[in-house]
Write an enzyme that holds these catalytic residues in place. Structure first.
Site, PDB file in Angstrom:
ATOM      1  N   PRO A  16     -14.698  24.786  20.472  1.00 14.52           N
ATOM      2  CG  PRO A  16     -13.030  26.297  21.118  1.00 14.52           C
ATOM      3  CD  PRO A  16     -14.482  26.212  20.788  1.00 14.52           C
ATOM      4  CD  GLN A  70      -9.430  27.892  21.231  1.00 13.24           C
ATOM      5  OE1 GLN A  70      -9.093  26.799  21.667  1.00 13.24           O
ATOM      6  NE2 GLN A  70     -10.405  28.596  21.762  1.00 13.24           N
ATOM      7  CB  CYS A 100      -7.370  26.350  28.283  1.00 15.91           C
ATOM      8  SG  CYS A 100      -7.006  24.695  28.873  1.00 15.91           S
ATOM      9  CE  LYS A 139     -14.887  28.364  24.002  1.00 13.40           C
ATOM     10  NZ  LYS A 139     -14.178  27.723  25.123  1.00 13.40           N
ATOM     11  CG  ASN A 200     -19.198  28.093  25.686  1.00 11.05           C
ATOM     12  OD1 ASN A 200     -18.172  28.023  26.351  1.00 11.05           O
ATOM     13  ND2 ASN A 200     -19.799  27.008  25.235  1.00 11.05           N
ATOM     14  N   GLY A 201     -21.801  27.873  27.495  1.00  5.58           N
ATOM     15  CA  GLY A 201     -21.832  27.283  28.833  1.00  5.58           C
ATOM     16  C   GLY A 201     -23.178  26.687  29.179  1.00  5.58           C
ATOM     17  CG  ASP A 202     -23.815  24.700  32.163  1.00  3.72           C
ATOM     18  OD1 ASP A 202     -23.030  23.766  31.894  1.00  3.72           O
ATOM     19  OD2 ASP A 202     -23.805  25.299  33.254  1.00  3.72           O
ATOM     20  NE  ARG A 225     -19.524  20.886  29.560  1.00  2.00           N
ATOM     21  CZ  ARG A 225     -19.908  21.342  30.738  1.00  2.00           C
ATOM     22  NH1 ARG A 225     -19.639  20.637  31.819  1.00  2.00           N
ATOM     23  NH2 ARG A 225     -20.547  22.495  30.855  1.00  2.00           N
TER      24      ARG A 225
END
Ligand SMILES: Cc1cc2nc3c(=O)[nH]c(=O)nc-3n(C[C@H](O)[C@H](O)[C@H](O)COP(=O)(O)O)c2cc1C
Length: 347
Positions: A16, A70, A100, A139, A200-202, A225
């Protein structure tokens, strides 16, 4: 990986992202192989007050299935009310944002701020789970800051509350987007989890997705991203995961084609005025690294008509054919790894 009736082997999912994962972008990513897509986060408080802009974010099309909606909020009451409203839009599951880091969300006690209130996090989760008949997932990040990483305490509370899967971004709230995501915490969560863990992440390439599965043992991976300006990453990751064979990188024709597709979808769902406006921030990522791109980009961000925009993109593609003949285009992965996008800094 199973979430309710969903059963997908090693899914590659679209994360998201506020102002990014609207209907147009979700559908573009679906066309390029995303297994599951998420809406942007939607404010529970705004849903309960019937704010038109937030209600519009609940709209989806069958082609997006399976998809998750979400929501975020800081009170049990608003989250329950919002969950019931969101359920009417028939998502495959509902996701709660506990990750967030921004002031406008975490500063008001929602999102990642709830990492400092595990009890309340569990209460919100349990109440939302009880209020709807679809699966509920969450999340989050690994903790508030490096001194208070508490994901391994949070996880069983969420499981006991009935949360059916956890997407985990390997950073703390204080890190925002700095440094590298620490995948070892995702692995630690996976080792202890009773529910599926989505890592998740990178993830910036298909190779990163493969490495994420290998290093964390996660049930699914989620890309944020790395998909902006690069929806190809989903099909590339899936092919590499499933066959071990990499797909070629998209060439300039495919990248410009994706920008055109994105523009058309954007106009289809938001109308010409807003569709065109919102596309403006995306051109630079689709065209990143191509020769003489600034002239084309300047034209693209000034034009208001969508058909004229397509003409500009087609003319630039033609121009690139010439550069390719002169050997000035090197299609490769370099353009994908610019982490400094303005889009990222906004969230
Ligand atoms: C522009 C932007 C908007 C985001 N909006 C959301 C959001 O609405 N909900 C959410 O859970 N995470 C949001 N995130 C976080 C991403 O879902 C993801 O966890 C994070 O970017 C790390 O993954 P990545 O390294 O693949 O980008 C956002 C991130 C960015 C860059």
């Amino acid at each position: 990986m199973k979430i309710g009736a969903l059963d997908i082997d090693r899914p590659v999912m679209l994360a998201p992202m506020e102002d990014v994962t609207d209907r147009a972008f979700r559908q573009l990513c679906k066309r390029h192989g995303a297994d599951v897509v998420y809406t942007e986060f939607i404010s529970a408080e705004a849903l309960r007050r019937g704010v038109e802009k937030s209600l519009r974010k609940l709209k989806t099309d069958a082609i997006e299935r399976p998809f998750a909606i979400q929501i975020f909020g800081n009170s049990v009451e608003s989250m329950v009310e919002a969950a019931v409203i969101a359920e009417e839009y028939r998502p495959d599951y509902l996701d709660i944002n506990f990750g967030c880091p921004t002031k406008k969300v975490a500063g008001k006690g929602a999102g990642a701020a709830l990492l400092r209130e595990p009890e309340k996090m569990a209460q919100i989760s349990e109440a939302v789970v009880k209020a709807v008949s679809i699966p509920v997932t969450a999340k989050t990040r690994i903790g508030w800051d490096l001194e208070s990483i508490n994901i391994l305490d949070i996880l069983p509370r969420l499981e006991d509350a009935g949360i059916q899967a956890l997407a985990l971004h390997g950073r703390t709230r204080s890190q925002m987007y700095k440094g590298r995501a620490d995948w070892s915490w995702i692995r630690a969560a996976k080792e202890q989890a009773r529910i599926p863990i989505i890592a998740n992440g990178d993830i910036w390439s298909a190779e990163d997705a493969v490495a994420m599965f290998a290093e964390t043992g996660a049930d699914g991976v989620m890309i944020g991203r790395g998909s902006i300006g690069n929806p190809f990453i989903f099909e590339q990751a899936k092919q590499l995961i499933q066959t071990g064979k990499p797909m070629p990188m998209p060439d300039f024709r495919q990248r410009i084609e994706a920008a055109i597709e994105h523009l058309k979808l954007s106009v289809q769902f938001k109308g010409e005025k807003y569709g065109v406006l919102e596309m403006r921030r995306h051109y630079s990522t689709y065209l990143k690294g191509l020769p003489m791109v600034s002239r084309a980009r300047n034209k693209l961000v000034r034009e208001d008509g969508w058909e004229q925009l397509i003409d500009i993109l087609l003319a630039y593609r033609q121009e690139c054919e010439g550069y390719a003949l002169e050997g000035k285009i090197h299609d490769g992965a370099e353009y994908l790894n610019d982490h400094s996008d303005k889009l990222i800094l906004n969230y």
